[in-house]
Design an enzyme around this catalytic site. Sequence first.
Site, PDB file in Angstrom:
ATOM      1  N   SER A  93       0.880  -1.178   0.000  1.00 33.06           N
ATOM      2  CA  SER A  93       0.000   0.000   0.000  1.00 33.06           C
ATOM      3  C   SER A  93       0.908   1.215   0.000  1.00 33.06           C
ATOM      4  O   SER A  93       2.074   1.130   0.417  1.00 33.06           O
ATOM      5  CB  SER A  93      -0.853  -0.001   1.264  1.00 33.06           C
ATOM      6  OG  SER A  93      -1.407   1.284   1.495  1.00 33.06           O
TER       7      SER A  93
ATOM      8  N   TYR B 270      -2.823  -0.969  10.494  1.00 38.35           N
ATOM      9  CA  TYR B 270      -2.720  -1.174   9.039  1.00 38.35           C
ATOM     10  C   TYR B 270      -1.390  -0.620   8.499  1.00 38.35           C
ATOM     11  O   TYR B 270      -0.676  -1.320   7.764  1.00 38.35           O
ATOM     12  CB  TYR B 270      -3.907  -0.485   8.352  1.00 38.35           C
ATOM     13  CG  TYR B 270      -3.980  -0.700   6.856  1.00 38.35           C
ATOM     14  CD1 TYR B 270      -4.586  -1.843   6.329  1.00 38.35           C
ATOM     15  CD2 TYR B 270      -3.446   0.222   5.959  1.00 38.35           C
ATOM     16  CE1 TYR B 270      -4.668  -2.046   4.960  1.00 38.35           C
ATOM     17  CE2 TYR B 270      -3.519   0.029   4.586  1.00 38.35           C
ATOM     18  CZ  TYR B 270      -4.134  -1.102   4.097  1.00 38.35           C
ATOM     19  OH  TYR B 270      -4.202  -1.307   2.729  1.00 38.35           O
TER      20      TYR B 270
ATOM     21  N   LYS C 217       1.727  -2.710   6.691  1.00 41.18           N
ATOM     22  CA  LYS C 217       2.232  -2.477   5.332  1.00 41.18           C
ATOM     23  C   LYS C 217       3.707  -2.036   5.354  1.00 41.18           C
ATOM     24  O   LYS C 217       4.477  -2.395   4.452  1.00 41.18           O
ATOM     25  CB  LYS C 217       1.365  -1.442   4.605  1.00 41.18           C
ATOM     26  CG  LYS C 217      -0.080  -1.912   4.368  1.00 41.18           C
ATOM     27  CD  LYS C 217      -0.165  -3.199   3.532  1.00 41.18           C
ATOM     28  CE  LYS C 217      -1.608  -3.575   3.214  1.00 41.18           C
ATOM     29  NZ  LYS C 217      -1.723  -4.797   2.399  1.00 41.18           N
TER      30      LYS C 217
END
Length: 279
Positions: free
Chosen positions: A164, A177, A181
């Site tokens: 991402s 999150y 990533k």
Amino acid sequence: MATSVNPLQAAGSVQLLKGQKALVTGANSGIGLATAVALGRAGADVVVNYVAGADEAEKVVAQIKEFGVRAYAHEADVSNEEQVVGMVARMVEEFGTIDVMVANAGLQRDAHVTEMSLAEWQKVIDVNLTGQFLCAREAAKEFMRRGVVEEVSRSAGKIICMSSVHQIIPWSGHVNYASSKGGVGMLMQTLAQELAPHRIRVNAIAPGAIRTPINRDAWSTPEAEADLIRLIPYRRVGDPEDIANAVVAVASDLLDYMVGTTLYVDGGMTLFPGFATGG
Ligand code: NAD
């Protein structure tokens, strides 16, 4: 949705992955779904992994089979070691081997740090980071067992980690999150370094804002989409096919010399758009 014809779809007959065997995790929705279809169109046999939603997975399988390649759906939770081991073992049994592992499955559990439970932190790390480790490990074992088969590909196998832009852009309210990533970036680079001598290519693709269920709130109203567009110099929200096309290219021998790289496919989101008018 896509505003113009998908170039790979238009090309139709370009079978960059003819005869290769690919597995895509989280392939019954969003980016994974588009990727599984694109790999099938490019000539690969495809395993469509899903954790919930067998009907959607079967629809993806039917769509892929229309290209004249083989496909089947396989239920497995990527954060469960036994299930990942079983998934790759079955693929080797059914398709003979694996050439392309797309570790795509991912999720969000958003909360302000002071409100985030350990369970929310752990779930995201387990699926987004540990899941990619497990899938990469099982694929690497089979790549090393089989080695290079020149008629199929110049490399012994490809691992593509779905990262991402939050691999490098901090994201307030999403510490689980963004950390997962960031971890995917280093997982990918370290595996790339370790596996390159075995002619295994490990790379990551880092999407910007892509129109999928994971971020529906960010694009489902005109106001939300306008807000989002301000972060995208190219001024459009991405479509799953934008990422699927990148996966096909990275998996193919066209990019055989790409090793340990993160490909940002983000409409310029990582260009610090806040500085476009000075700063
Ligand atoms: P999505 O919610 O449409 O798809 C995610 C898929 O992962 C679903 O099929 C879901 O069932 C599956 N999944 C979740 N937990 C799983 C598990 N434990 N085991 C197996 N599968 C599981 O979202 P998407 O946008 O298509 O996301 C795909 C990937 O792309 C994710 O890794 C996400 O972080 C990444 N990504 C998406 C965007 C975006 O803007 N949509 C941007 C950057 C990165």
